[in-house]
Write a protein that holds these residues in place. Structure first.
Motif, short mmCIF file in Angstrom:
data_model
loop_
_atom_site.label_atom_id
_atom_site.label_comp_id
_atom_site.label_asym_id
_atom_site.label_seq_id
_atom_site.Cartn_x
_atom_site.Cartn_y
_atom_site.Cartn_z
N ALA A 10 30.46 16.49 61.06
CA ALA A 10 30.21 17.65 61.93
C ALA A 10 28.81 17.49 62.51
O ALA A 10 28.03 16.72 62.01
N SER A 11 28.50 18.24 63.57
CA SER A 11 27.29 17.97 64.36
C SER A 11 26.02 17.99 63.55
O SER A 11 25.42 19.03 63.37
N GLU A 12 25.62 16.83 63.07
CA GLU A 12 24.39 16.80 62.30
C GLU A 12 23.29 16.13 63.10
O GLU A 12 22.22 15.85 62.62
N GLU A 13 23.58 15.82 64.39
CA GLU A 13 22.63 15.07 65.22
C GLU A 13 21.32 15.83 65.37
O GLU A 13 20.26 15.26 65.35
N GLU A 14 21.41 17.12 65.59
CA GLU A 14 20.21 17.94 65.73
C GLU A 14 20.32 19.07 64.71
O GLU A 14 21.37 19.32 64.16
N ASP A 15 19.23 19.78 64.48
CA ASP A 15 19.28 20.90 63.56
C ASP A 15 19.71 22.15 64.31
O ASP A 15 19.44 22.29 65.50
N GLU A 16 20.38 23.07 63.61
CA GLU A 16 20.85 24.29 64.28
C GLU A 16 19.71 25.26 64.56
O GLU A 16 19.87 26.21 65.31
N GLY A 17 18.55 25.03 63.94
CA GLY A 17 17.38 25.87 64.23
C GLY A 17 17.32 27.10 63.35
O GLY A 17 18.32 27.77 63.13
N ILE A 18 16.14 27.39 62.85
CA ILE A 18 15.94 28.50 61.91
C ILE A 18 16.19 29.85 62.58
O ILE A 18 16.57 30.81 61.93
N ASP A 19 16.01 29.92 63.92
CA ASP A 19 16.17 31.19 64.66
C ASP A 19 17.58 31.75 64.56
O ASP A 19 17.79 32.95 64.74
N SER A 20 18.56 30.86 64.34
CA SER A 20 19.96 31.31 64.30
C SER A 20 20.32 32.00 62.99
O SER A 20 21.39 32.57 62.86
N TYR A 21 19.41 31.90 62.00
CA TYR A 21 19.67 32.56 60.71
C TYR A 21 19.08 33.97 60.75
O TYR A 21 18.00 34.23 60.24
N ARG A 22 19.80 34.85 61.45
CA ARG A 22 19.35 36.24 61.57
C ARG A 22 20.58 37.13 61.65
O ARG A 22 21.71 36.62 61.63
N LYS A 23 20.39 38.43 61.77
CA LYS A 23 21.53 39.37 61.86
C LYS A 23 22.50 38.91 62.95
O LYS A 23 22.09 38.61 64.07
N GLY A 24 23.77 38.79 62.60
CA GLY A 24 24.77 38.34 63.57
C GLY A 24 24.90 36.84 63.65
O GLY A 24 25.83 36.32 64.27
N GLY A 25 23.98 36.11 63.00
CA GLY A 25 23.97 34.64 63.08
C GLY A 25 24.56 33.97 61.86
O GLY A 25 25.44 34.50 61.18
N TYR A 26 24.02 32.78 61.55
CA TYR A 26 24.51 32.00 60.41
C TYR A 26 24.16 32.67 59.08
O TYR A 26 23.21 33.44 58.99
N HIS A 27 24.91 32.29 58.06
CA HIS A 27 24.57 32.69 56.68
C HIS A 27 23.76 31.54 56.06
O HIS A 27 24.17 30.38 56.12
N ALA A 28 22.62 31.88 55.48
CA ALA A 28 21.78 30.85 54.84
C ALA A 28 22.41 30.47 53.50
O ALA A 28 22.59 31.31 52.62
N VAL A 29 22.78 29.20 53.39
CA VAL A 29 23.43 28.71 52.17
C VAL A 29 22.44 27.80 51.43
O VAL A 29 21.70 27.04 52.03
N ARG A 30 22.45 27.92 50.10
CA ARG A 30 21.64 27.02 49.28
C ARG A 30 22.57 26.26 48.34
O ARG A 30 23.63 26.76 47.96
N ILE A 31 22.15 25.07 47.97
CA ILE A 31 22.94 24.27 47.02
C ILE A 31 23.17 25.09 45.76
O ILE A 31 22.26 25.73 45.24
N GLY A 32 24.41 25.09 45.29
CA GLY A 32 24.75 25.83 44.08
C GLY A 32 25.21 27.26 44.34
O GLY A 32 25.66 27.94 43.41
N ASP A 33 25.10 27.74 45.60
CA ASP A 33 25.60 29.08 45.92
C ASP A 33 27.11 29.13 45.69
O ASP A 33 27.82 28.15 45.95
N SER A 34 27.59 30.29 45.22
CA SER A 34 29.03 30.40 44.99
C SER A 34 29.67 31.37 45.98
O SER A 34 29.01 32.29 46.48
N PHE A 35 30.94 31.14 46.27
CA PHE A 35 31.71 31.94 47.24
C PHE A 35 33.05 32.29 46.63
O PHE A 35 33.54 31.61 45.74
N ALA A 36 33.66 33.36 47.19
CA ALA A 36 35.00 33.81 46.77
C ALA A 36 35.05 34.02 45.25
O ALA A 36 35.89 33.44 44.55
N GLY A 37 34.11 34.83 44.78
CA GLY A 37 34.11 35.18 43.35
C GLY A 37 33.85 34.01 42.44
O GLY A 37 34.34 33.98 41.31
N GLY A 38 33.10 33.03 42.94
CA GLY A 38 32.73 31.87 42.11
C GLY A 38 33.66 30.69 42.21
O GLY A 38 33.46 29.66 41.56
#
Length: 437
Positions: A10-38
């Motif tokens: 998937a598009s890893e050529e450029e970074d998506e930019g920190i500005d997009s991590y705001r209300k209405g934007g991307y969700h900030a994910v960290r290694i080890g984060d869990s989803f769908a009840g773990g």
């Protein structure tokens, strides 16, 4: 790009930019984060698209790696995700055996985060895109046996989408077709023997990005950009550089699946007038004369050409006094012959480009070079190879959409089944040989 692929490419050529991590934007994910009840644990970021980010995740329920696509949270992105989930669910429902060469939707759910509520899709993990394969092969044509195998997969998926589901993909291109696995085994979590991360790593628990990390990323990006330019020049035989030969693709599994259904639509409910990425766009879309399944077939033919030659079939540009669209139509006619007048004079945009005789208004002199001759003269195909490949492609590139063969018909074409024919002939010859002894 509507979303992004369920893959390592998937598009890893450029970074998506920190500005997009705001209300209405991307969700900030960290290694080890869990989803769908773990159930799903984030492992590493695979890439991003205009609408979403994609992470490699570990499914603790099935003990498999999956691609987790997390949509931006603004309402319009949520609507787009619901549409894609509807399409992918229909695809999955009719493909229980997972044999139709289309990406498989595993699960979907909502995830609440600081930037809002994000719709998430869990897709099977796939490998590199065909675009990455073309780049890996240094923009040289792939050998015909590989092209045939890839074409069969794409046509299998199109036959399923068109004939069984009534779906038009609308954005078929090498970037949206993924190999079953990665070109480099070390990038594949299974083949590389990667141990899944099941809890947050110690140190930097909040995922704070240090200044050093940002500087390192910028340097890496600059190095990648220079390397890409050098590779492209070398592969094209740039000034003062010896052209690099194609790489051996032995051992690379070229089976593939069609992905990215963010722009797909039901044939009886077309969504947008302008569909398809520019270079793969069908003439009826440019002329706005209505489109259906044959538009996907046009994109398929452009993709097959690119696989076999390493170059895009049509790369239109804006020029003095003419538009990109008009240049695109001129490039098509130079290879495929003059557009029939009835096609050139029907469609909401036809008067913008053609006069009443069916001639282009602003590009008067065309340099005609039929496809078989182009393959011989520019790409150094043998006469037989060029004729046989052109015989396969030209009907799919008919200006009249109704005349283009369906995916099902293309799967029966002799060019696609040459290996089988040769094997059968060899078997017959060996049998005859034994009888004559």
């Amino acid at each position: 790009m509507s979303g992004c692929s369920s893959s390592s490419s998937a598009s890893e050529e450029e970074d998506e930019g920190i500005d997009s991590y705001r209300k209405g934007g991307y969700h900030a994910v960290r290694i080890g984060d869990s989803f769908a009840g773990g159930r799903y644990i984030a492992q590493k970021k695979l890439g991003w698209g205009q609408f979403s980010i994609v992470w490699l995740a570990y499914d603790t329920q099935t003990s498999k790696y999956v691609a987790l696509k997390i949509q931006k949270s603004a309402p319009q992105f949520g609507q787009a995700a619901l549409h894609e989930i509807e399409i992918l669910s229909a695809i999955a429902a009719g493909d229980n055996a997972n044999t139709k060469c289309v990406v498989n939707l595993v699960d979907h759910f909502k995830h609440a985060g600081p930037n809002g509520q994000h719709l998430c899709m869990v897709l099977e993990f796939l490998g590199d895109s065909l675009l990455r394969l073309i780049k890996y092969n240094r923009y040289k044509g792939l050998e015909f046996n590989k092209v045939r195998e890839i074409c069969k997969c794409i046509l299998t998926s199109l036959d399923y989408l068109h004939r069984e589901l009534g779906l038009i993909h609308t954005d078929l291109k090498p970037e949206n077709i993924l190999l079953y696995s990665t070109i480099n085994p070390s990038k594949d979590p299974i083949r590389s023997g990667m141990t899944p991360i099941l809890e947050k790593p110690e140190g930097n628990p909040n995922g704070v990005v240090t200044i050093n990390t940002i500087e390192k990323k910028l340097k890496q990006r600059a190095r990648r950009a220079v390397a890409r330019i050098s590779e492209r020049r070398a592969s094209m035989g740039g000034v003062g550089l010896m052209p690099k030969p194609a790489r051996s693709l032995d051992g690379i599994d070229v089976r593939c699946k069609v992905v990215d259904f963010g722009n797909a639509c039901w044939a009886d409910k077309p969504m947008a007038e302008e569909i398809q990425t520019r270079q793969y766009r069908a003439p009826e879309v440019i002329l706005q004369s209505g489109y259906s399944f044959p538009a996907d077939m046009w994109s398929f033919a452009c993709t097959a050409f690119e696989l076999a030659t390493g170059e895009m079939m049509f790369t239109p540009k804006t020029g003095q006094g003419f538009s990109e669209d008009e240049d695109h139509l001129a490039l098509m006619m130079e290879v495929l012959g003059k557009m029939p007048r009835k096609i050139a004079t029907c469609g909401a945009r036809c008067k913008d480009y053609f006069d009443r005789y069916g001639d282009l208004k602003r590009i008067r002199r065309l340099k005609y070079l039929p496809l078989d001759r182009l393959l011989v003269e520019k790409f150094k195909f043998s006469g037989d190879d060029a004729r046989e490949f052109a015989d396969f492609l030209c009907p799919i590139l008919d200006f009249e959409p109704e005349k283009r063969p369906t995916a099902q018909q293309c799967l029966q074409h002799p060019w696609l089944n040459m290996n089988k024919q040769k094997n059968d002939e060899t078997k017959i010859e060996s049998r005859v040989g034994k009888l004559n002894i």
